[in-house]
Design a protein around this motif. Structure first.
Motif, short mmCIF file in Angstrom:
data_model
loop_
_atom_site.label_atom_id
_atom_site.label_comp_id
_atom_site.label_asym_id
_atom_site.label_seq_id
_atom_site.Cartn_x
_atom_site.Cartn_y
_atom_site.Cartn_z
N THR A 34 -11.59 63.02 -116.82
CA THR A 34 -10.77 62.96 -115.62
C THR A 34 -9.38 63.50 -115.87
OG1 THR A 34 -12.01 61.05 -114.80
CG2 THR A 34 -9.81 61.43 -113.85
N THR A 35 -8.78 63.08 -116.98
CA THR A 35 -7.43 63.54 -117.30
C THR A 35 -7.42 65.04 -117.54
OG1 THR A 35 -6.89 61.39 -118.28
CG2 THR A 35 -5.47 63.25 -118.86
N ARG A 36 -8.41 65.57 -118.25
CA ARG A 36 -8.47 67.01 -118.50
C ARG A 36 -8.57 67.78 -117.19
NH1 ARG A 36 -9.61 69.19 -123.56
NH2 ARG A 36 -9.69 67.67 -125.25
N ARG A 37 -9.36 67.26 -116.26
CA ARG A 37 -9.50 67.94 -114.96
C ARG A 37 -8.19 67.91 -114.20
NH1 ARG A 37 -14.73 66.64 -111.48
NH2 ARG A 37 -13.70 68.30 -110.30
N ILE A 38 -7.49 66.79 -114.23
CA ILE A 38 -6.22 66.67 -113.50
C ILE A 38 -5.15 67.57 -114.10
CG2 ILE A 38 -4.31 65.06 -113.06
CD1 ILE A 38 -6.38 62.91 -112.51
N LEU A 39 -5.24 67.82 -115.39
CA LEU A 39 -4.26 68.66 -116.07
C LEU A 39 -4.59 70.15 -115.98
CD1 LEU A 39 -3.56 66.56 -119.31
CD2 LEU A 39 -2.16 66.73 -117.24
N THR A 40 -5.65 70.50 -115.26
CA THR A 40 -6.02 71.89 -115.03
C THR A 40 -6.07 72.14 -113.53
OG1 THR A 40 -7.35 71.88 -117.06
CG2 THR A 40 -7.74 73.68 -115.53
N GLY A 41 -5.76 73.36 -113.12
CA GLY A 41 -5.64 73.66 -111.70
C GLY A 41 -4.30 73.18 -111.19
N LYS A 42 -4.25 72.76 -109.93
CA LYS A 42 -3.01 72.28 -109.34
C LYS A 42 -2.79 70.83 -109.78
CE LYS A 42 -0.61 72.22 -104.87
NZ LYS A 42 -0.76 72.49 -103.41
N THR A 43 -1.79 70.62 -110.61
CA THR A 43 -1.59 69.31 -111.24
C THR A 43 -0.78 68.38 -110.34
OG1 THR A 43 0.55 69.75 -112.30
CG2 THR A 43 -1.44 70.56 -113.43
N PRO A 44 -0.76 67.10 -110.67
CA PRO A 44 0.23 66.22 -110.03
C PRO A 44 1.63 66.64 -110.45
CG PRO A 44 -1.44 64.97 -111.28
CD PRO A 44 -1.59 66.40 -111.66
N PHE A 45 2.63 66.07 -109.78
CA PHE A 45 4.01 66.27 -110.22
C PHE A 45 4.34 65.22 -111.28
CE2 PHE A 45 4.34 69.39 -107.10
CZ PHE A 45 5.54 70.07 -107.29
N PHE A 46 4.98 65.69 -112.34
CA PHE A 46 5.31 64.83 -113.48
C PHE A 46 6.81 64.59 -113.52
CE2 PHE A 46 1.27 66.67 -114.53
CZ PHE A 46 0.58 65.65 -115.15
#
Length: 265
Positions: free
Chosen positions: A9-21
Motif C-alpha cells: 500500500t505504501t509503495r503504491r501511494i508513493l508512486t503516481g500522484k502522491t499525498p502532500f507531505f
C-alpha cells in the motif's frame, strides 16, 4: 527510509500522484509529487521538475496536467505548497519575494528537495524549475540566488519583476541582495542556465498587478522587458508569446513541455 520494509500500500501511494507531505524542517509548508511508474526505490536517479504555484495555489492541477509528461520523460514532478495566511492571516503573496520576516521560502524549497531525496530516487542536486504568475516571481528570483542548482528555469507571466541590476533595492532590484539574503547574484553562473520566458498574447489585464512597475504596464510588456534586461546582463533566454491565451498557466503548459523536452535528451 528502509525501502525494503515498505508494504504494498505504501509503495503504491508513493508512486503516481502522491499525498502532500509536511516539510519536516517547517511543517507549515508541504509538497506533493507525481512519481512516474518507471521509478524504483533501488533504481536509477530520475530528473526533477519543480512547479511553483501561483496565488491561487493550484498545485493539484499541475500534477494532473503533467502526468503524461512525467511518464513519457521518466521525470518526477514536485509541487511545493506555500499556504496563504502564514503569520499574516490575509497574506497571499509573500512567498513570491522569497523572504518574509523570518521565512526564507527559497531555503524551504531546498529543504523539501533534501527531504524528498531521502524517500525517492531523485536527482535534487540540479533540477528544472517552472513557475507561472506568482510562481514566476518566485522562479526568477530563485534563479538570481541559486543558479548552480538549476538545469533550466521557465518563467511564465510574472506580475512583478526584480530588475537584474543594482539600481533598486530588493525585491525591486538586486542592490542589497547580499545584505538582505546573504547571496550575491553571480551573472556568470546565471548565464549558464537555460531560461524560458513565456506569456499569453492576451495577458494584458492589469486588475491583479501593480500599475507602477517600471518594467511595463502589463504582463506581456513585463516579460518582454525581462527578456531584454537579462540579455543586457549576457543571460540568453527563449521568449514565447503564446497565441490566443490570456492569463492561464494550464494553457501555457504545452509550450513549457515543448521547451523542456529537448533539455532532457
Amino acid at each position: 527510509m528502509a525501502h525494503a520494509n515498505l508494504d504494498k500500500t505504501t509503495r503504491r501511494i508513493l508512486t503516481g500522484k502522491t499525498p502532500f507531505f509536511a516539510c519536516t524542517d517547517d511543517p507549515r509548508f508541504s509538497f506533493g509529487l507525481y512519481v512516474p511508474s518507471c521509478h524504483s526505490f533501488d533504481g536509477p536517479y530520475l530528473p526533477l521538475l519543480v512547479v511553483v504555484h501561483g496565488t491561487r495555489r493550484q498545485t493539484g492541477g499541475y500534477l494532473t496536467h503533467l502526468k503524461e509528461f512525467s511518464e513519457r520523460h521518466r521525470m518526477v514532478v514536485m509541487c511545493p505548497l506555500f499556504p496563504a495566511g502564514i503569520i499574516d492571516p490575509f497574506d497571499v503573496h509573500n512567498y513570491k519575494q522569497l523572504l518574509y520576516r523570518d521565512i526564507r521560502f527559497d531555503l524551504v524549497l531546498l529543504s523539501m528537495l533534501a527531504q524528498a531525496a531521502r524517500t525517492w530516487r531523485i536527482d535534487v542536486d540540479t533540477f528544472f524549475l517552472h513557475g507561472f504568475s506568482g510562481g514566476a516571481q518566485f522562479a526568477h528570483r530563485f534563479l538570481y540566488l541559486h543558479p548552480a542548482r538549476l538545469r533550466g528555469v521557465s518563467i511564465g507571466a510574472p506580475g512583478g519583476i526584480t530588475h537584474p541590476t543594482s539600481a533598486h533595492a530588493w525585491p525591486t532590484g538586486l542592490a542589497d541582495a547580499c545584505t538582505v539574503l546573504g547571496i550575491e547574484p553571480d551573472f556568470g553562473q546565471i548565464g549558464r542556465v537555460p531560461v524560458q520566458l513565456l506569456v499569453g498574447e492576451k495577458d494584458t489585464d492589469t486588475s491583479m498587478i501593480s500599475r507602477d512597475d517600471l518594467a511595463g504596464r502589463n504582463r506581456v510588456e513585463r516579460v518582454r522587458y525581462l527578456h531584454r534586461a537579462l540579455a543586457s546582463r549576457e543571460v540568453a533566454s527563449v521568449l514565447n508569446i503564446v497565441p490566443g491565451v490570456g492569463h492561464d498557466g494550464m494553457k501555457c503548459l504545452p509550450v513549457v513541455e515543448a521547451w523542456l523536452g529537448p533539455l532532457l535528451l
